[in-house]
Enzyme design. Structure first.
Site, PDB file in Angstrom:
ATOM      1  N   ASP A   1       0.867  -1.171   0.000  1.00  0.00           N
ATOM      2  CA  ASP A   1       0.000   0.000   0.000  1.00  0.00           C
ATOM      3  C   ASP A   1       0.911   1.229   0.000  1.00  0.00           C
ATOM      4  O   ASP A   1       2.138   1.119   0.069  1.00  0.00           O
ATOM      5  CB  ASP A   1      -0.985  -0.014   1.174  1.00  0.00           C
ATOM      6  CG  ASP A   1      -2.207   0.855   0.865  1.00  0.00           C
ATOM      7  OD1 ASP A   1      -2.144   1.672  -0.074  1.00  0.00           O
ATOM      8  OD2 ASP A   1      -3.234   0.734   1.566  1.00  0.00           O
TER       9      ASP A   1
HETATM   10  C1  BGC Z   1      -5.138   3.133   0.187  1.00  0.00           C
HETATM   11  C2  BGC Z   1      -5.294   2.129  -0.921  1.00  0.00           C
HETATM   12  C3  BGC Z   1      -5.208   2.827  -2.256  1.00  0.00           C
HETATM   13  C4  BGC Z   1      -3.873   3.514  -2.335  1.00  0.00           C
HETATM   14  C5  BGC Z   1      -3.625   4.201  -3.661  1.00  0.00           C
HETATM   15  C6  BGC Z   1      -3.902   3.995   0.003  1.00  0.00           C
HETATM   16  O1  BGC Z   1      -3.860   5.063   0.901  1.00  0.00           O
HETATM   17  O2  BGC Z   1      -5.105   2.464   1.422  1.00  0.00           O
HETATM   18  O3  BGC Z   1      -6.506   1.441  -0.776  1.00  0.00           O
HETATM   19  O4  BGC Z   1      -5.414   1.927  -3.293  1.00  0.00           O
HETATM   20  O5  BGC Z   1      -3.796   4.490  -1.308  1.00  0.00           O
HETATM   21  O6  BGC Z   1      -4.342   5.356  -3.773  1.00  0.00           O
END
Ligand code: BGC
Length: 734
Positions: free
Chosen positions: A264
Site C-alpha cells: 500500500d
Molecule cells: C489506500 C489504498 C489505495 C492507495 C492508492 C492507500 O492510501 O489504502 O486502498 O489503493 O492508497 O491510492
C-alpha cells in the site's frame, strides 16, 4: 490456479525471456511505482522512465499524458517496457456507482460485475490499465470510515460480490482494450482495526483469519485477480507488508497465487514507524523477503536493494521472481503490443447506457427499512405538494461517495431535481436545505424548512453524512447523524405531516431515535451519479425497493462489533433473560439479573439485522422443505421454500440460506450465510426457490486451522433476513 481463466503461459514465457536481457538496475526499476504529477511530466519523472526506473505510475488519468508517459517508456528506455498505470477506480470512474457497501446491498453479482465493467471501460479510455479494487476486507465496525469501501460483514457475500467485481474489471480477456487489472486489497486484517480507527492494529486469531477474513481473498485468487495489495495494518504484531506468513505461506504456497503483490502507499517505509524495523534498508529487506513485489511510491527498494543484494540478505533469485511476476502482467495485458490508448475508440464516458446502469444499481442498492401505514410509495397523481428537505437533498457532489477522483458531479441527478421531474406540472416540490451541510449546527435554515413542510402533504427528509465523513482515514467514534440534523427532523416531525427519511451515508448510522419518529426510512448509502433519480423512482413506486443490508445496524456504538454470525457464548441472552437497567430494583442482589451476555442499557438485538430490507410487496415464506433428513458427501441435500406474493406489486426478493452447525470441535457461529439468490416474484404469484447443500458448504477451519467437515446435526433456514424464519434440522453423516 485451475479456476484462473486469465492465466497466460505465453506471457510467462515472454516475461522470462525479457528478464534474461535485463541489467540489475533495469530489474530493480520494475519494482517501483511512481506518483503521477497531475497532468504534468517533470524532468525527474521523464529521466527516471528513460533510465528504466519506473514500472508503474499511479494517479495519471489523462489519455494524452498517459500516452506520452508510455511513449517515453517504450521509445526512450533501453528495453521499451510499457508502464502499468494505476488508479483507484473503486465505484465508477466518470459515471459514479453507489459506494461498494451500497453495491453490496444489491446482493446482485450481475449488477456488481456490470458496474465494474463500465468503470473499467471508462478508466481504460483514459489509459488506466490497473485498478486498486475490489476492497474485500471484512469489517464489523461502522466507525471505520472504510466500511464504505467494503462489501460488508459477511465472508460468503463478500467473496461472491468481490469475485463479480474482479470479473467486471478484468473482463473475459485481459488483452481486451476495456479490461484493466484488478487488485484484491488489503491483505489482510485491515477491517479489524481496533476501535475502527484507520491504520490501527488488528489482533486476529489464525482461526478467525481462515474462517472469516481470508475466504474473499481466496476466492479472488482463484478467480484470477491479477494483483494483491498488502494492508497498512499490523496483524498480530507483524504488519502485513512485512508478513511472510501471509504472502508467501498462505497466498503463494497454499493458494497458488501467481500474480504480483503491491504494497500500500508507502507501507514498506511505514514498517519502521510501526517499530518492526530500524530503517528503510531493513524495511526493504523484510518486505522483499516476505513477498511484496512492487513498492507503491516510497523508495525503500530503489535505495536499498542493491546493497542488500551485495550483503546477501536479499537474493538475486527472489528479485528475478518479483520482476517476472510484474512483467508477466504487462505481457498478459497486451501492453507490449498496445501501449497506447485511443480514447476515440471507446464509448463516451457517462453515456446514457452507463448512467442507466448506475441508476439501476442505485435502485437495487437502496434498502427500505421502515414503511409504516404504507406512506410509500407516494402517489404523485394524488399528492401534489411534496417537501424535499435536507443538506443532502440537492447536493450533486455529496451523493457521490468516497472514491470519486474521476467522478463528474455535473452528471449527478439529485433527489430534489428528480422529484421535480417526477411531479412535473401536476404539483410542486417545496425544497429547503434546512442546514448548510450535514455537519452544520446553526438552525438558521430551520424556518425555511418548516415553511416548506407546512405547504406540503408529505415531507421527504434527505439527511446523513457528507462524503468526506467516510472513506480512508475518515473514522468516527459517534455515528449518530452529525450536526443539527436530528433537531431539524424533530421540528419537521412536530408538524404532524407524514415524514419519509432518506439517509445518504457511507456507513450504518445509529438512527434508532430518528427511525422511531418518522413513517418511512429508505437507506440510500452514497448512491452515486444517478442517486436522486433512483430514489425518486423508489419513493414514487416507479421502482421497487429490493436492497438488503450487507451489514448489521447497531442501536448504539457500544454494541460494536455487532454482527449476525456471532457465537453462542455460555450465557446467551434471550428476550426472557434480558433486563434493562431502568427495570432493576434499587439494591438488587448481584445475582438477581439474568446473568446473560448483554449490555444493561441497550437491547441486545441490532437496530436492523444483516440481510434485512422491505419492499412494497407482501411476501410469505413457506416452511423449509428438505429432500431428506440426512446428507453425506455423496448425497447433497436439496432445501427449498415457496415464496408467495400476495400483493399487487411485482418485486425482487433476496432469498437467504443460513445454516448452523450445532456441535463442533470448535464453537461455530449461531448462523452463517451459505447461499443467496435474487428472484423476481410477480404480483399474486408464487415461486419455489431451492438450494443445494453440499458437504463442502458445511466445512470450516477447526482447531488445527485445517479445513474439515464434521458429522452431526445442523439447522437450516431459508429466510428473508438473518433474524427471521423457522429452521429445519438435518444431519451430515460420514
Ligand atoms: C489506500 C489504498 C489505495 C492507495 C492508492 C492507500 O492510501 O489504502 O486502498 O489503493 O492508497 O491510492
Amino acid at each position: 490456479m485451475s479456476h484462473n481463466t486469465y492465466y497466460d503461459k505465453h506471457a510467462l514465457a515472454r516475461a522470462k525471456d525479457l528478464l534474461a536481457d535485463m541489467t540489475l538496475s533495469e530489474k530493480l526499476g520494475q519494482l517501483n511505482q511512481f506518483s503521477g504529477e497531475d497532468g504534468h511530466i517533470s524532468d525527474h519523472l521523464r529521466a527516471n522512465i528513460q533510465s528504466g526506473n519506473v514500472s508503474s505510475v499511479i494517479n495519471e488519468v489523462d489519455a494524452s499524458v498517459v500516452n506520452e508517459l508510455q511513449r517515453i517508456a517504450v521509445e526512450e528506455s533501453r528495453l521499451g517496457i510499457p508502464l502499468l498505470i494505476g488508479r483507484d477506480v473503486i465505484h465508477g470512474f466518470t459515471t459514479v456507482f453507489p459506494i461498494p457497501l451500497g453495491q453490496a446491498a444489491t446482493w446482485c453479482e450481475q449488477t456488481i460485475e456490470q458496474g465494474a465493467r463500465i468503470a473499467a471501460c471508462e478508466a481504460a479510455s483514459q489509459g488506466v490499465n490497473w485498478t486498486f479494487a475490489p476492497m474485500i476486507d471484512i469489517t464489523r465496525d461502522p466507525r471505520w470510515g472504510r466500511i464504505a469501501e467494503s462489501l460488508g460483514e459477511d465472508p460468503f457475500l463478500c467473496a461472491r460480490l468481490g469475485r463479480a467485481m474482479v470479473t467486471g474489471f478484468q473482463g473475459t480477456d485481459l488483452q481486451d482494450a476495456t479490461s484493466i487489472a484488478a487488485c484484491a486489497k488489503h491483505f489482510a486484517g485491515y477491517g479489524y482495526s481496533e476501535s475502527g480507527r484507520d491504520y490501527h492494529f488488528a489482533n486476529i486469531s489464525e482461526n478467525e483469519l481462515r474462517n472469516t477474513v481470508f475466504p474473499p481473498f481466496k476466492m479472488a485468487a482463484d478467480a484470477g485477480v491479477a494483483t494483491f495489495m498488502t494492508s497498512f495494518s499490523d496483524l498480530n504484531g507483524v504488519p502485513a507488508s512485512g508478513n511472510k506468513w501471509l504472502m508467501d505461506d498462505v497466498l503463494r504456497k497454499e493458494w497458488g497465487f501467481k500474480g504480483f503483490i503491491v504494497s500500500d502507499w508507502a507501507s514498506i517505509e511505514d514498517l519502521s514507524v510501526h517499530g518492526l524495523t530500524e530503517n528503510n534498508a531493513q524495511s526493504a529487506q523484510l518486505a522483499a523477503n516476505a513477498g511484496v513485489d512492487m513498492e507503491m511510491v516510497s523508495r525503500c527498494y530503489a535505495q536499498n536493494i542493491p546493497a542488500l543484494l551485495e550483503a546477501g540478505t536479499v537474493r538475486h533469485s527472489d528479485i528475478d521472481a518479483m520482476v517476472t511476476r510484474i512483467l508477466y502482467l504487462k505481457f498478459a495485458l497486451g501492453l507490449f503490443e498496445n501501449p497506447y490508448t485511443d480514447s476515440s475508440k471507446f464509448p463516451e464516458r457517462a453515456n446514457l447506457e452507463h448512467l442507466e446502469a448506475a441508476k439501476q444499481a442505485a435502485i437495487k442498492s437502496c434498502v427500505l427499512l421502515k414503511n409504516d401505514a404504507h406512506v410509500l410509495p407516494i402517489n404523485t397523481r394524488l399528492t401534489n405538494h411534496i417537501a424535499v428537505i435536507g443538506p443532502l437533498a440537492d447536493d450533486k457532489y455529496e451523493q457521490l461517495g468516497t472514491w470519486i477522483f474521476d467522478g463528474d458531479e455535473r452528471y449527478s441527478i439529485t433527489c430534489a431535481e428528480a422529484m421535480r421531474a417526477k411531479v412535473g406540472n401536476n404539483g410542486h416540490i417545496h425544497y429547503a436545505k434546512g442546514l448548510d451541510t450535514s455537519r452544520t449546527f446553526s438552525n438558521e435554515g430551520f424556518q425555511e424548512a418548516i415553511e416548506a413542510a407546512q405547504q406540503s402533504e408529505v415531507v421527504i427528509m434527505v439527511l446523513g453524512e457528507e462524503s468526506i465523513l467516510s472513506g480512508e482515514a475518515h473514522c468516527r467514534s459517534n455515528i449518530d447523524l452529525p450536526g443539527a440534523q436530528s433537531d431539524l427532523l424533530d421540528e419537521i416531525v412536530a408538524l404532524g405531516k407524514p415524514v419519509v427519511l432518506v439517509v445518504m451515508a457511507g456507513r450504518p448510522l445509529t438512527i434508532g431515535a430518528e427511525t422511531d419518529k418518522v413513517d418511512a426510512v429508505l437507506y440510500a448509502w452514497h448512491p452515486g451519479t444517478m442517486g436522486g433519480s433512483a430514489i425518486a423512482d423508489l419513493l414514487c413506486g416507479d421502482a421497487m425497493p429490493s436492497g438488503k443490508l450487507p451489514v448489521t445496524f447497531p442501536r448504539a456504538v457500544g454494541q460494536i462489533p455487532l454482527y449476525y454470525s456471532q457465537k453462542m457464548s455460555g450465557r446467551p441472552v434471550t428476550q426472557e433473560s434480558f433486563v434493562h437497567q431502568n427495570d432493576i430494583p434499587i439494591r438488587a442482589a448481584q445475582t438477581s439479573l439474568g446473568m446473560a451476555s448483554n449490555h444493561l442499557d441497550v437491547h441486545f438485538s441490532p437496530l436492523y439485522p444483516f440481510g434485512f430490507g422491505l419492499s412494497y410487496a407482501n411476501l410469505q415464506y413457506s416452511e423449509v422443505m428438505l429432500s431428506s433428513q440426512q446428507m453425506s458427501a455423496h448425497e447433497p441435500l436439496n432445501v427449498s421454500v415457496d415464496i408467495s406474493n400476495e400483493s399487487d406489486f411485482d418485486t425482487d426478493e433476496i432469498v437467504q440460506l443460513y445454516i448452523r452447525d450445532l456441535v463442533a470441535s470448535t464453537t461455530r457461529p449461531i448462523k452463517e450465510l451459505k447461499g443467496f439468490r435474487r428472484v423476481h416474484v410477480k404480483a399474486k404469484s408464487k415461486v419455489n426457490v431451492s438450494f443445494e447443500i453440499t458437504e463442502d458448504l458445511l466445512g470450516f477451519y477447526g482447531q488445527h486451522n485445517t479445513r474439515i467437515t464434521e458429522a452431526g446435526k445442523f439447522y437450516v433456514w431459508i429466510a428473508t433476513d438473518s433474524a427471521s424464519g423457522e429452521y429445519k434440522e438435518f444431519s451430515l453423516v460420514k
